[in-house]
Scaffold this motif. Structure first.
Motif, PDB file in Angstrom:
ATOM      1  N   HIS B 147       0.807  -1.213   0.000  1.00  0.00           N
ATOM      2  CA  HIS B 147       0.000   0.000   0.000  1.00  0.00           C
ATOM      3  C   HIS B 147       0.838   1.259   0.000  1.00  0.00           C
ATOM      4  CE1 HIS B 147      -2.720  -3.042   2.071  1.00  0.00           C
ATOM      5  NE2 HIS B 147      -3.243  -2.839   0.888  1.00  0.00           N
ATOM      6  N   ASN B 176       2.389   3.507  -4.292  1.00  0.00           N
ATOM      7  CA  ASN B 176       2.403   4.874  -3.774  1.00  0.00           C
ATOM      8  C   ASN B 176       3.767   5.145  -3.167  1.00  0.00           C
ATOM      9  OD1 ASN B 176      -0.435   5.220  -4.258  1.00  0.00           O
ATOM     10  ND2 ASN B 176      -0.826   4.001  -2.425  1.00  0.00           N
ATOM     11  N   TYR B 211       3.388   9.985  -4.246  1.00  0.00           N
ATOM     12  CA  TYR B 211       2.051  10.016  -3.683  1.00  0.00           C
ATOM     13  C   TYR B 211       1.745  11.395  -3.126  1.00  0.00           C
ATOM     14  CZ  TYR B 211      -1.770   8.924  -0.500  1.00  0.00           C
ATOM     15  OH  TYR B 211      -2.951   8.915   0.165  1.00  0.00           O
ATOM     16  N   PRO B 214      -4.397  13.254  -0.384  1.00  0.00           N
ATOM     17  CA  PRO B 214      -5.603  13.614  -1.138  1.00  0.00           C
ATOM     18  C   PRO B 214      -6.242  14.898  -0.632  1.00  0.00           C
ATOM     19  CG  PRO B 214      -6.077  11.853   0.383  1.00  0.00           C
ATOM     20  CD  PRO B 214      -4.598  12.084   0.479  1.00  0.00           C
ATOM     21  N   ASN B 280      -4.150   9.168   6.394  1.00  0.00           N
ATOM     22  CA  ASN B 280      -4.292   8.700   5.018  1.00  0.00           C
ATOM     23  C   ASN B 280      -4.087   7.210   4.783  1.00  0.00           C
ATOM     24  OD1 ASN B 280      -4.787  11.344   3.868  1.00  0.00           O
ATOM     25  ND2 ASN B 280      -2.681  11.776   4.463  1.00  0.00           N
ATOM     26  N   ASP B 283      -6.718   5.866   2.567  1.00  0.00           N
ATOM     27  CA  ASP B 283      -6.618   6.363   1.193  1.00  0.00           C
ATOM     28  C   ASP B 283      -5.500   5.654   0.444  1.00  0.00           C
ATOM     29  OD1 ASP B 283      -5.182   8.743  -0.685  1.00  0.00           O
ATOM     30  OD2 ASP B 283      -7.361   8.509  -0.864  1.00  0.00           O
ATOM     31  N   GLU B 286      -6.818   2.434  -0.693  1.00  0.00           N
ATOM     32  CA  GLU B 286      -7.760   2.621  -1.787  1.00  0.00           C
ATOM     33  C   GLU B 286      -7.028   2.920  -3.087  1.00  0.00           C
ATOM     34  OE1 GLU B 286     -11.217   5.040  -0.484  1.00  0.00           O
ATOM     35  OE2 GLU B 286     -11.080   5.767  -2.559  1.00  0.00           O
ATOM     36  N   GLN B 287      -6.047   3.837  -3.023  1.00  0.00           N
ATOM     37  CA  GLN B 287      -5.288   4.190  -4.216  1.00  0.00           C
ATOM     38  C   GLN B 287      -4.600   2.972  -4.799  1.00  0.00           C
ATOM     39  OE1 GLN B 287      -4.530   7.179  -5.849  1.00  0.00           O
ATOM     40  NE2 GLN B 287      -6.188   8.123  -4.709  1.00  0.00           N
ATOM     41  N   THR B 288      -4.042   2.146  -3.910  1.00  0.00           N
ATOM     42  CA  THR B 288      -3.362   0.938  -4.381  1.00  0.00           C
ATOM     43  C   THR B 288      -4.335   0.079  -5.164  1.00  0.00           C
ATOM     44  OG1 THR B 288      -2.028   0.993  -2.384  1.00  0.00           O
ATOM     45  CG2 THR B 288      -1.973  -1.023  -3.676  1.00  0.00           C
ATOM     46  N   THR B 290      -7.484   0.933  -6.467  1.00  0.00           N
ATOM     47  CA  THR B 290      -8.194   1.489  -7.618  1.00  0.00           C
ATOM     48  C   THR B 290      -7.261   2.007  -8.705  1.00  0.00           C
ATOM     49  OG1 THR B 290      -8.308   3.613  -6.483  1.00  0.00           O
ATOM     50  CG2 THR B 290     -10.214   2.166  -6.284  1.00  0.00           C
ATOM     51  N   ARG B 291      -6.048   2.370  -8.323  1.00  0.00           N
ATOM     52  CA  ARG B 291      -5.189   2.948  -9.365  1.00  0.00           C
ATOM     53  C   ARG B 291      -4.099   1.967  -9.792  1.00  0.00           C
ATOM     54  NH1 ARG B 291      -1.685   7.739  -9.850  1.00  0.00           N
ATOM     55  NH2 ARG B 291      -1.242   7.640  -7.631  1.00  0.00           N
ATOM     56  N   HIS B 292      -3.236   1.608  -8.862  1.00  0.00           N
ATOM     57  CA  HIS B 292      -2.076   0.805  -9.236  1.00  0.00           C
ATOM     58  C   HIS B 292      -2.454  -0.612  -9.629  1.00  0.00           C
ATOM     59  CE1 HIS B 292       0.469   4.056  -8.011  1.00  0.00           C
ATOM     60  NE2 HIS B 292      -0.093   4.070  -6.820  1.00  0.00           N
TER      61      HIS B 292
END
Lengths: 382, 425
Positions: B147, B176, B211, B214, B280, B283, B286-288, B290-292
């Motif tokens: 993450h 990130n 990173y 947000p 965070n 977040d 989540e970024q891991t 939904t994005r990566h």
């Protein structure tokens, strides 16, 4: 007797020279005096002073090389040592530019003077060392440079006109070990091993203000042990003469135990304990570069400039240069015996290298002699 | 009439309530559920040997992870992962700390980033496999995807190292990245400001995306904006405690002063802890995901040959793609089979022709030999005939000679007889 610590900087250069001379002279003088009944004044006790005078007139030179990764504080330390600013117009490379960087050799020469004693100081910088992503054999430009200086001196020394030989040989190489790891890294070991038989290597622990006293001790022990284990021949301080005074011996002992020296440098002057000193200002305190309980800077300065500068030069001349010269000559004469047409570019006495033809003749004669001996024995017996 | 038209017709317009319904407890229900399940967080620490990765982790999580010192003489970069179960209040956290071993020690560091990239991809791959399974249990799945990646920058005071730039460029689209300046108690305040600016400008000019905290949630947008301006965080780690004032604090004692880890004017440790853990963490997870992870998944599936739209740009479902792939595959199989069969037939024909030729050749030779044989026989017969003729003529002559001899004898006998007879008279 004069104490080294009473004098500034390199004023002691002529003194260290005359010091060794005066010691040997006074010993022989006392011997002479004890033998003779009367004390007669001859006057050669002034020799040390004459040496002093002449050396001041001639001036001194010293070449110091600094090597280590960028960001280790080499330039700051050099500025702190010689109380000047050699790097005013320096341009540092970006990380991207450094990915494939090769090592450069940059020389700065300055003439500095103190109380009538002139010193021509040359600092040899090695920017780019250890900075590229692939550092295989990154020391090659450095060893090539050192060899070139030896070669130049060799030629000059063997030339017909030897009046104004310039000595550009590197007398000392300060190697900066990063304090962030647990000890030596492969690049440190490889570098020091590539250089230890060409120049006096003095390893230093850089940026020592990131280590607590315990951590410094641990790291020094570790580095000393690794230097021994890997067979790296760093510069050894010469043994004290037995008739040096106690204070000098004590200082010398402390110096030896402190190696490798942990140093901090600074380009700025700060106010600490009511005085203006060279130091680094932090929110939690002020690091004083010349405070012996903060770092070994003073020991380094004393060693490098005030007491051992001449010894460093001597070891360079007597050991490293002589090794180079002998090796060079050997290579040359072995080439000469192979190819008789090649003339020696420099006047040298040929080494007695064994040569096939001569060997064979010798063997033949030996056998003849043996035969006669045997025959002689037989006739004798007979 | 498409589904979106239906939705528009019905309209999702806001409705006001006349009393308290109670669904405002939904977030609490979610929280309760997550708390029961426990949370999971995976951190990757990349940095040179001895730069302080383990010490910082110990300091951040206020515990002793029992890490042993690594050697500087590792031939290759390795990764070492350790999982711990921590608890604070009633919240359980399953923390996995992955450390690089031997990073930055080799003479040639061109491939140093590769083991890290491979490790990150492997975690995504296992997750993808689980997702694509027929019988899957994602809610029970122990998510090992990383993450957050703390990248430890050496405090040279000048700029990033070439290795740092190279590695971060390879990793910024996979994880990130949160860069931190390690052992920051060796950099003075003014040097630190310049150093941070230089690092950020180098990252920007080389297109490295680190990173960013947000800014979409108003409750934390303000503090996140401020924190974004302090990147990269200059940290100092320590597990030793010292008495300062009347409290025991985590600190490092020097002859010239005491560096307090949690003192914000000494270093940015508190900021890092706030941002990474307190504000965070969710977040980052989540970024891991939904994005990566989505990027990885998309690349991987595209590699295999899946598309979202067919050549005519019409949307295609996974099922259709799968079917298409399957028929394609079977067709391919059939084609191959046919090919092989053709090849086989051809080979057979060739062989037959060969053999026929050989046969014909043999036949020809046979005929030839027969002819030769017959000729020789003819010749032999001829010779025999000649011989027989000779024999017969010879025997005839012999017979004739014998007859003659016999006649001669007889005639002589007669003569003798006659003589005898005549002699007497």
């Amino acid at each position: 007797r004069m104490h080294m610590t009473n004098y500034d900087n390199f004023l002691s250069l002529p003194l260290s020279l005359s010091r060794s001379l005066s010691l040997s002279l006074s010993r022989s003088l006392s011997l002479f005096l004890s033998l003779s009944q009367e004390k007669q004044y001859v006057g050669f006790a002034t020799l040390p002073n004459q040496v002093h005078r002449k050396s001041v007139k001639k001036g001194f030179d010293f070449t110091l090389m600094v090597a280590g990764e960028s960001g280790m504080g080499k330039s700051t330390l050099v500025n702190s040592l010689f109380l000047t600013d050699l790097y005013k117009d320096r341009k540092l490379l970006n990380a991207e530019e450094r990915i494939n960087q090769t090592v450069e050799i940059i020389k700065h020469t300055v003439d500095i003077e103190e109380k009538g004693v002139k010193l021509k100081l040359t600092i040899v910088d090695t920017p780019g060392f250890g900075d590229a992503v692939n550092n295989n054999e990154c020391w090659k430009p450095i060893t090539d440079y050192i060899d070139q200086q030896f070669e130049q001196y060799f030629r000059d020394e063997s030339g017909l006109n030897r009046k104004n030989i310039q000595d550009n040989r590197v007398h000392c190489c300060l190697y900066f070990i990063p304090p962030f790891g647990h000890g030596l890294r492969p690049v440190d070991v490889e570098f020091m091993k590539a250089l230890h038989e060409k120049v006096n290597v003095v390893p230093l622990i850089a940026k020592a203000d990131c280590l607590t006293p315990n951590e410094i001790k641990k790291l020094k022990d570790r580095v000393r042990e690794e230097i021994e284990r890997f067979g790296i021949k760093v510069y050894q301080f010469p043994e004290c003469d037995s008739d040096e005074d106690e204070e000098f011996k004590q200082l010398d002992k402390e110096l030896k135990e402190c190696c490798p020296l942990a140093v901090i440098g600074s380009n700025t002057v700060v106010e600490a304990r009511g005085q203006r000193v060279r130091g680094r200002l932090y929110p939690w305190g002020i690091v004083e570069v010349e405070n012996q309980s903060h770092c070994d800077f003073v020991k380094l300065r004393n060693m490098l400039i005030r007491s051992h500068m001449h010894d460093l030069k001597d070891v360079t001349c007597d050991v490293h240069y002589e090794n180079y010269r002998a090796q060079c000559i050997q290579d040359m004469t072995s080439k000469l015996t192979q190819d008789n047409r090649m003339e020696s570019p420099i006047p040298i006495l040929p080494l007695s290298t064994p040569d096939v033809e001569t060997d064979r003749l010798i063997k033949m004669k030996d056998e003849e002699v043996n035969c006669y001996v045997i025959m002689g024995n037989i006739t004798y017996i007979g | 009439m498409s589904s979106s038209d239906v939705a528009r017709q019905l309209g999702a317009h806001p409705l006001s309530l006349s009393g308290h319904v109670g669904f405002d407890s939904l977030p609490d229900q979610l929280v309760n559920k997550s708390t029961c399940q426990g949370f999971c967080f995976n951190i990757l620490c990349i940095g040179e040997t001895g730069i302080g990765k383990s010490t910082l982790m110990d300091t951040l999580f206020n515990t002793n992870f029992e890490n042993c010192e690594s050697s500087h003489f590792e031939p290759q970069v390795k990764l070492r992962a350790q999982t711990y179960d921590l608890q604070e209040s009633n919240v359980k956290l399953r923390l996995t700390v992955v450390n690089t071993v031997g990073f930055g020690d080799q003479m040639n560091k061109q491939d140093s980033y590769q083991p890290v990239v491979d490790y990150i991809d492997r975690q995504y791959e296992t997750y993808l496999q689980e997702e694509l399974k027929i019988k899957r249990s994602l809610h029970n799945y122990h998510d090992s995807r990383l993450h957050a990646c703390l990248y430890f920058i050496s405090p040279s005071g000048h700029s990033l190292k070439s290795l740092d730039l190279l590695t971060m460029k390879k990793l910024d689209s996979k994880v990130n990245i949160i860069p931190v300046i390690a052992k920051a108690d060796t950099i003075s305040k003014s040097e630190l400001h310049k150093f941070k600016l230089k690092i950020m400008s180098e990252l920007v000019s080389n297109g490295v995306q680190i990173y960013q905290f947000p800014l979409d949630d108003e409750t934390v947008a303000k503090v996140n904006t401020t924190m974004n301006g302090h990147l990269p965080f200059a940290v100092v780690g320590s597990t030793e405690e010292m008495m300062v004032g009347n409290k025991m604090v985590k600190a490092r004692q020097y002859p010239w002063g005491v560096v307090q880890v949690e003192n914000e004017s000494h270093c940015d440790f508190v900021k890092l802890r706030e941002m990474l853990i307190c504000v965070n963490m969710e977040d980052l997870r989540e970024q891991t995901h939904t994005r990566h992870y989505e990027l990885y998944r998309r690349c991987k599936l595209e590699e295999i040959g899946f598309r979202d739209t067919d050549p005519e740009s019409k949307p295609v479902s996974l099922q259709q793609t799968y079917e298409a792939k399957r028929t394609e595959f079977l067709g391919e199989l059939q084609r191959r089979e046919e090919e092989m069969r053709q090849l086989f037939v051809q080979r057979v024909k060739e062989k037959e022709a060969e053999l026929k030729d050989a046969e014909r050749g043999l036949q020809g030779r046979f005929e030839q030999l027969k002819r030769l044989h017959a000729e020789e026989r003819g010749a032999l017969e001829e010779k025999r005939r000649v011989l027989e003729e000779e024999q017969s003529s010879f025997s005839k002559r012999r017979a004739a000679a014998q007859l003659l001899q016999a006649q001669n004898l007889n005639a002589n006998g007669k003569k003798d007889k006659d003589r005898k007879n005549s002699g007497f008279m």
